[in-house]
Design a protein around this motif. Structure first.
Motif, PDB file in Angstrom:
ATOM      1  N   ALA A  57       0.848  -1.208   0.000  1.00  0.00           N
ATOM      2  CA  ALA A  57       0.000   0.000   0.000  1.00  0.00           C
ATOM      3  C   ALA A  57       0.876   1.249   0.000  1.00  0.00           C
ATOM      4  N   ALA A  58       1.939   1.248   0.817  1.00  0.00           N
ATOM      5  CA  ALA A  58       2.847   2.409   0.869  1.00  0.00           C
ATOM      6  C   ALA A  58       3.467   2.650  -0.502  1.00  0.00           C
ATOM      7  N   THR A  59       3.892   1.570  -1.160  1.00  0.00           N
ATOM      8  CA  THR A  59       4.539   1.705  -2.467  1.00  0.00           C
ATOM      9  C   THR A  59       3.544   2.160  -3.535  1.00  0.00           C
ATOM     10  N   PHE A  60       2.296   1.653  -3.441  1.00  0.00           N
ATOM     11  CA  PHE A  60       1.261   2.097  -4.395  1.00  0.00           C
ATOM     12  C   PHE A  60       1.071   3.614  -4.306  1.00  0.00           C
ATOM     13  N   PHE A  61       0.926   4.132  -3.086  1.00  0.00           N
ATOM     14  CA  PHE A  61       0.753   5.578  -2.935  1.00  0.00           C
ATOM     15  C   PHE A  61       2.030   6.334  -3.291  1.00  0.00           C
ATOM     16  N   GLY A  62       3.186   5.670  -3.153  1.00  0.00           N
ATOM     17  CA  GLY A  62       4.440   6.277  -3.612  1.00  0.00           C
ATOM     18  C   GLY A  62       4.428   6.461  -5.123  1.00  0.00           C
ATOM     19  N   ILE A  63       3.869   5.474  -5.834  1.00  0.00           N
ATOM     20  CA  ILE A  63       3.772   5.577  -7.299  1.00  0.00           C
ATOM     21  C   ILE A  63       2.809   6.704  -7.689  1.00  0.00           C
ATOM     22  N   VAL A  64       1.684   6.815  -6.958  1.00  0.00           N
ATOM     23  CA  VAL A  64       0.730   7.913  -7.220  1.00  0.00           C
ATOM     24  C   VAL A  64       1.449   9.253  -7.024  1.00  0.00           C
ATOM     25  N   GLN A  65       2.294   9.313  -6.010  1.00  0.00           N
ATOM     26  CA  GLN A  65       3.018  10.566  -5.743  1.00  0.00           C
ATOM     27  C   GLN A  65       4.024  10.869  -6.861  1.00  0.00           C
ATOM     28  N   PRO A  85      -1.527  18.980  -7.282  1.00  0.00           N
ATOM     29  CA  PRO A  85      -0.664  19.205  -6.106  1.00  0.00           C
ATOM     30  C   PRO A  85      -1.280  18.643  -4.825  1.00  0.00           C
ATOM     31  N   VAL A  86      -2.608  18.706  -4.730  1.00  0.00           N
ATOM     32  CA  VAL A  86      -3.290  18.147  -3.547  1.00  0.00           C
ATOM     33  C   VAL A  86      -3.108  16.630  -3.531  1.00  0.00           C
ATOM     34  N   LEU A  87      -3.282  15.996  -4.701  1.00  0.00           N
ATOM     35  CA  LEU A  87      -3.084  14.545  -4.808  1.00  0.00           C
ATOM     36  C   LEU A  87      -1.643  14.183  -4.451  1.00  0.00           C
ATOM     37  N   HIS A  88      -0.697  15.014  -4.908  1.00  0.00           N
ATOM     38  CA  HIS A  88       0.716  14.740  -4.636  1.00  0.00           C
ATOM     39  C   HIS A  88       0.996  14.765  -3.132  1.00  0.00           C
ATOM     40  N   ARG A  89       0.482  15.819  -2.482  1.00  0.00           N
ATOM     41  CA  ARG A  89       0.721  15.955  -1.035  1.00  0.00           C
ATOM     42  C   ARG A  89       0.087  14.798  -0.259  1.00  0.00           C
ATOM     43  N   TRP A  90      -1.193  14.502  -0.590  1.00  0.00           N
ATOM     44  CA  TRP A  90      -1.898  13.500   0.216  1.00  0.00           C
ATOM     45  C   TRP A  90      -1.401  12.083  -0.060  1.00  0.00           C
ATOM     46  N   SER A  91      -1.024  11.798  -1.302  1.00  0.00           N
ATOM     47  CA  SER A  91      -0.513  10.445  -1.571  1.00  0.00           C
ATOM     48  C   SER A  91       0.808  10.229  -0.828  1.00  0.00           C
ATOM     49  N   GLY A  92       1.606  11.305  -0.702  1.00  0.00           N
ATOM     50  CA  GLY A  92       2.852  11.212   0.052  1.00  0.00           C
ATOM     51  C   GLY A  92       2.585  10.953   1.527  1.00  0.00           C
ATOM     52  N   ARG A  93       1.616  11.671   2.069  1.00  0.00           N
ATOM     53  CA  ARG A  93       1.275  11.494   3.483  1.00  0.00           C
ATOM     54  C   ARG A  93       0.762  10.084   3.737  1.00  0.00           C
ATOM     55  N   VAL A  94      -0.132   9.590   2.879  1.00  0.00           N
ATOM     56  CA  VAL A  94      -0.703   8.249   3.073  1.00  0.00           C
ATOM     57  C   VAL A  94       0.376   7.177   2.925  1.00  0.00           C
ATOM     58  N   ALA A  95       1.267   7.348   1.938  1.00  0.00           N
ATOM     59  CA  ALA A  95       2.368   6.388   1.760  1.00  0.00           C
ATOM     60  C   ALA A  95       3.216   6.321   3.032  1.00  0.00           C
ATOM     61  N   PHE A  96       3.525   7.498   3.605  1.00  0.00           N
ATOM     62  CA  PHE A  96       4.345   7.550   4.821  1.00  0.00           C
ATOM     63  C   PHE A  96       3.615   6.887   5.994  1.00  0.00           C
ATOM     64  N   LEU A  97       2.296   7.155   6.088  1.00  0.00           N
ATOM     65  CA  LEU A  97       1.503   6.584   7.194  1.00  0.00           C
ATOM     66  C   LEU A  97       1.438   5.058   7.105  1.00  0.00           C
ATOM     67  N   PHE A  98       1.474   4.500   5.900  1.00  0.00           N
ATOM     68  CA  PHE A  98       1.501   3.046   5.756  1.00  0.00           C
ATOM     69  C   PHE A  98       2.889   2.487   6.087  1.00  0.00           C
ATOM     70  N   ALA A  99       3.941   3.270   5.792  1.00  0.00           N
ATOM     71  CA  ALA A  99       5.317   2.773   5.986  1.00  0.00           C
ATOM     72  C   ALA A  99       5.739   2.779   7.458  1.00  0.00           C
ATOM     73  N   VAL A 100       5.241   3.762   8.225  1.00  0.00           N
ATOM     74  CA  VAL A 100       5.709   3.919   9.615  1.00  0.00           C
ATOM     75  C   VAL A 100       5.452   2.684  10.490  1.00  0.00           C
ATOM     76  N   PRO A 101       4.207   2.146  10.545  1.00  0.00           N
ATOM     77  CA  PRO A 101       4.019   0.976  11.425  1.00  0.00           C
ATOM     78  C   PRO A 101       4.859  -0.235  10.998  1.00  0.00           C
ATOM     79  N   VAL A 102       5.071  -0.364   9.688  1.00  0.00           N
ATOM     80  CA  VAL A 102       5.897  -1.478   9.207  1.00  0.00           C
ATOM     81  C   VAL A 102       7.323  -1.317   9.710  1.00  0.00           C
ATOM     82  N   ALA A 103       7.854  -0.089   9.533  1.00  0.00           N
ATOM     83  CA  ALA A 103       9.239   0.175   9.948  1.00  0.00           C
ATOM     84  C   ALA A 103       9.396   0.042  11.460  1.00  0.00           C
ATOM     85  N   LEU A 104       8.369   0.471  12.218  1.00  0.00           N
ATOM     86  CA  LEU A 104       8.441   0.347  13.680  1.00  0.00           C
ATOM     87  C   LEU A 104       8.573  -1.123  14.063  1.00  0.00           C
TER      88      LEU A 104
END
Ligand code: HEM
Length: 180
Positions: A57-65, A85-104
Motif C-alpha cells: 500500500a505504501a509503495t502504491f501511494f508512492g507511485i501515485v506521488q 498538487p493536492v493529490l501529490h501531497r496526500w498520496s505522500g502522506r498516506v504512503a508515509f503513514l503506511f510505511a511507519v508501522p511497518v518500519a516500527l
C-alpha cells in the motif's frame, strides 16, 4: 554587501538533520535487542503478511506521488488541473503513514540485520528512506532552493521505498507466494 551564498547551501541544515535521523534509526536498530514480537490482524495469516501488504500500500501511494509529481513538473499531458498538487501531497502522506508501522515493527522486532546481503540492503534502505524523507520535508518550505533539489529528494525517497518493497514484499511473494 552581504555575500550571496550558493542556493545549494540552503540544503545543508536539512541534509544534516536527515543524516542524523538515518544514523540514529540505524544505531537504534543495531544496538537494540530485537524482541521478535509479532502482531497480526484479522484476515491475515501472520504479522509478516500484514507488513508485506502494508508495504504494498505504501509503495502504491508512492507511485501515485511520483506520477502526480511528473504531472506537476509538466512531464505528463494533464495541464491546468489544480487538484494534482493536492493529490501529490496526500498520496505522500498516506504512503508515509503506511510505511511507519511497518518500519516500527522492523526496528523493534527484527532490528538492523545483516545475515544476508538482501536483509542488510533492506535495513540500510529503511534508514535512507526516513533520512531522505526528513530532508525533503525540511527543504520544502525553504525559498530559493536549486531547481533540481525537490525532484532529486522526491526521487530518492521514492527509489528507497521501491527498493524496500523489492527487498521485502516482492521477495516474500517470490519465496512464499502471493497470500494474505
Ligand atoms: C527503518 C529501518 C528498517 C529496518 C532496520 C528493517 C529491517 C528489516 C529486517 C531485518 C527484516 C527481516 C528480513 C527477512 O528476514 O526477510 C525486515 C522485514 C521486512 N521489512 Fe523492514 N526494515 C526497515 C524499514 C522498513 C520499511 C520502511 C518498510 C516498508 C515500507 C519495510 C518493510 C518490510 C517488510 C514488508 C518485511 C517482511 C516482513 C517481515 O519479515 O517481517 N521495512 N525489515
Amino acid at each position: 554587501m552581504a555575500a550571496r551564498h550558493p542556493a545549494a547551501l540552503k540544503l545543508a541544515l536539512p541534509a544534516a538533520v536527515g543524516a542524523a535521523v538515518a544514523i540514529s534509526i540505524g544505531a537504534y536498530g543495531r544496538l537494540h535487542t530485537p524482541t521478535g514480537v509479532a502482531v497480526s490482524l484479522a484476515g491475515f495469516s501472520s504479522a509478516q503478511t500484514v507488513k508485506v501488504w502494508l508495504a504494498c500500500a505504501a509503495t502504491f501511494f508512492g507511485i501515485v506521488q511520483l506520477v502526480s509529481a511528473l504531472a506537476m513538473y509538466g512531464r505528463l499531458p494533464v495541464a491546468g488541473t489544480s487538484w494534482i498538487p493536492v493529490l501529490h501531497r496526500w498520496s505522500g502522506r498516506v504512503a508515509f503513514l503506511f510505511a511507519v508501522p511497518v518500519a516500527l515493527h522492523c526496528l523493534y522486532a527484527l532490528g538492523f540485520a545483516s545475515y544476508s546481503p538482501r536483509v542488510l540492503l533492506h535495513s540500510v534502505l529503511g534508514c535512507v528512506f526516513f533520512g531522505a524523507f526528513t530532508v525533503k520535508m525540511l527543504a520544502l518550505p525553504r525559498r530559493g532552493l536549486p531547481g533540481w533539489a525537490l525532484p532529486l529528494l522526491g526521487g530518492l525517497v521514492f527509489a528507497a521505498l521501491t527498493a524496500l518493497w523489492l527487498s521485502s514484499s516482492l521477495w516474500f511473494f517470490a519465496t512464499s507466494g502471493v497470500r494474505f
